[in-house]
Design an enzyme around this catalytic site. Structure first.
Site, short mmCIF file in Angstrom:
data_model
loop_
_atom_site.label_atom_id
_atom_site.label_comp_id
_atom_site.label_asym_id
_atom_site.label_seq_id
_atom_site.Cartn_x
_atom_site.Cartn_y
_atom_site.Cartn_z
N SER A 230 2.22 20.23 10.73
CA SER A 230 1.51 21.37 10.15
C SER A 230 0.15 21.55 10.82
O SER A 230 0.08 21.83 12.00
CB SER A 230 1.39 21.19 8.64
OG SER A 230 2.65 21.25 8.02
N LYS B 249 -6.94 38.69 -11.00
CA LYS B 249 -8.13 37.87 -10.80
C LYS B 249 -7.84 36.44 -11.27
O LYS B 249 -7.36 36.23 -12.38
CB LYS B 249 -9.32 38.45 -11.57
CG LYS B 249 -10.59 37.62 -11.48
CD LYS B 249 -11.10 37.53 -10.05
CE LYS B 249 -12.39 36.73 -9.99
NZ LYS B 249 -12.86 36.56 -8.60
#
Length: 323
Positions: free
Chosen positions: A124, A176
């Site tokens: 990764s 949010k």
């Protein structure tokens, strides 16, 4: 016959002399440790004045910390560094941290010849760092790849419901601070998060395509999130050569015309507390005592972050837990 006053004065003079010599001895040991430590770290005047190959180690979680980025810049600016071995043993880290490290390594490669040598793992974000150099060497049994992006978060909503706890909130819009782990993730929040992961995944694959010169079929075979052994990675063109540091240095000498038989010196980030702090003193003391294993353990401990806050997408490989 000497009087008691004379004997007392002689004893005081002797005590003062012993104290002075003890202080001088301690200062001499500290000075020797500091000079030896600076030379061993690659910061001393002797090491900086002689040509050498710098070894920069990237291990553990990659966060794009400023100390590592500053170290890479210092290596690039050093006139004594003829080439660089990037020693990687990392499962990855944050996507943005890996990106910052990759950019710094590309800037270094524009100044110095650099080769990546994979230890046990370059997955990764660790593989993103490896692609910052122009040649990648890995062991046959190294783990390489894990081309993908991950966003994980705990969800304790069921637990809170069991114990009778409810988290109230007031926010400007439904997305949010979503997901927040205190309530089931809504389809809208999951879709928004998936779009971020997909975008970072496209960025990662495009980097692999460009840096490793893969076509669509090759990229598809290499970018499904798996890790590969060094032998498999070579067949997939994710690395260039099987071997270790010796092979990496041989490539620097043959392809980049780095002088042969240069010494390899470790360059490491400076301590965040001081240029030569307690960790460095302990490490140098261990080396002076011949305890190289203990010194290496102290060095690794000094470089580990105290804590990590995972609040962004990760380019991180972790084995799946057994179900």
């Amino acid at each position: 016959m000497a009087s008691d006053a004379d004997l007392l004065a002689d004893r005081r003079n002797l005590r003062r002399k012993l104290t002075l010599w003890r202080v001088l001895a301690v200062l001499g040991v500290i000075a020797a440790a500091v000079i030896g430590g600076l030379a061993w770290r690659g910061d001393g005047p002797i090491s900086l004045s002689s040509p050498h190959i710098a070894r920069v180690s990237i291990s553990g979680f990659i966060s794009g910390d400023r100390r590592t980025l500053d170290l890479i810049k210092s290596v690039g600016d050093s006139k004594a560094v003829s080439g660089v071995v990037l020693d990687i043993n990392s499962p990855g880290g944050t996507a943005s941290g890996a990106e910052a490290l990759h950019i710094a390594l590309r800037e270094l490669a524009a100044k110095k010849p650099v080769v990546t040598v994979v230890g046990g793992l370059a997955a990764s974000g660790g593989y993103i760092a490896a692609m910052g150099t122009d040649h990648i060497v890995a062991r046959e049994t190294s783990l390489v790849g894990s081309i993908g992006v991950l966003f994980q978060y705990p969800n304790v909503s069921q637990l809170l419901g069991t114990v009778g706890v409810k988290v109230e909130e007031v926010k400007s819009s439904p997305l949010k601070a979503a997901p927040n782990g205190f309530e089931p993730t809504s389809p809208e929040a999951r879709a928004a998060l998936q779009s971020v992961v997909d975008d970072n995944y496209r960025w990662f694959k495009q980097m692999v395509r460009d840096r490793r010169r893969l076509d669509d079929a090759q990229l598809g075979a290499a970018s499904d999130g798996r890790v590969f052994s060094g032998r498999q990675a070579l067949a997939l063109k994710l690395i260039d050569e099987l071997g270790g540091e010796r092979e990496g240095i041989a490539w620097l000498e043959k392809e980049k015309k780095v002088a042969k038989d240069l010494k390899v010196r470790d360059w490491r980030p400076r301590s965040s507390a001081s240029r030569f702090g307690l960790w460095s003193l302990a490490e140098v003391g261990a080396r002076l005592a011949g305890l190289d294993g203990l010194a290496a353990s102290i060095a690794r401990a000094a470089d580990q972050p105290v804590g990590l806050r995972l609040d962004e997408p990760l380019a991180l490989w972790q084995p799946a837990a057994e179900k």
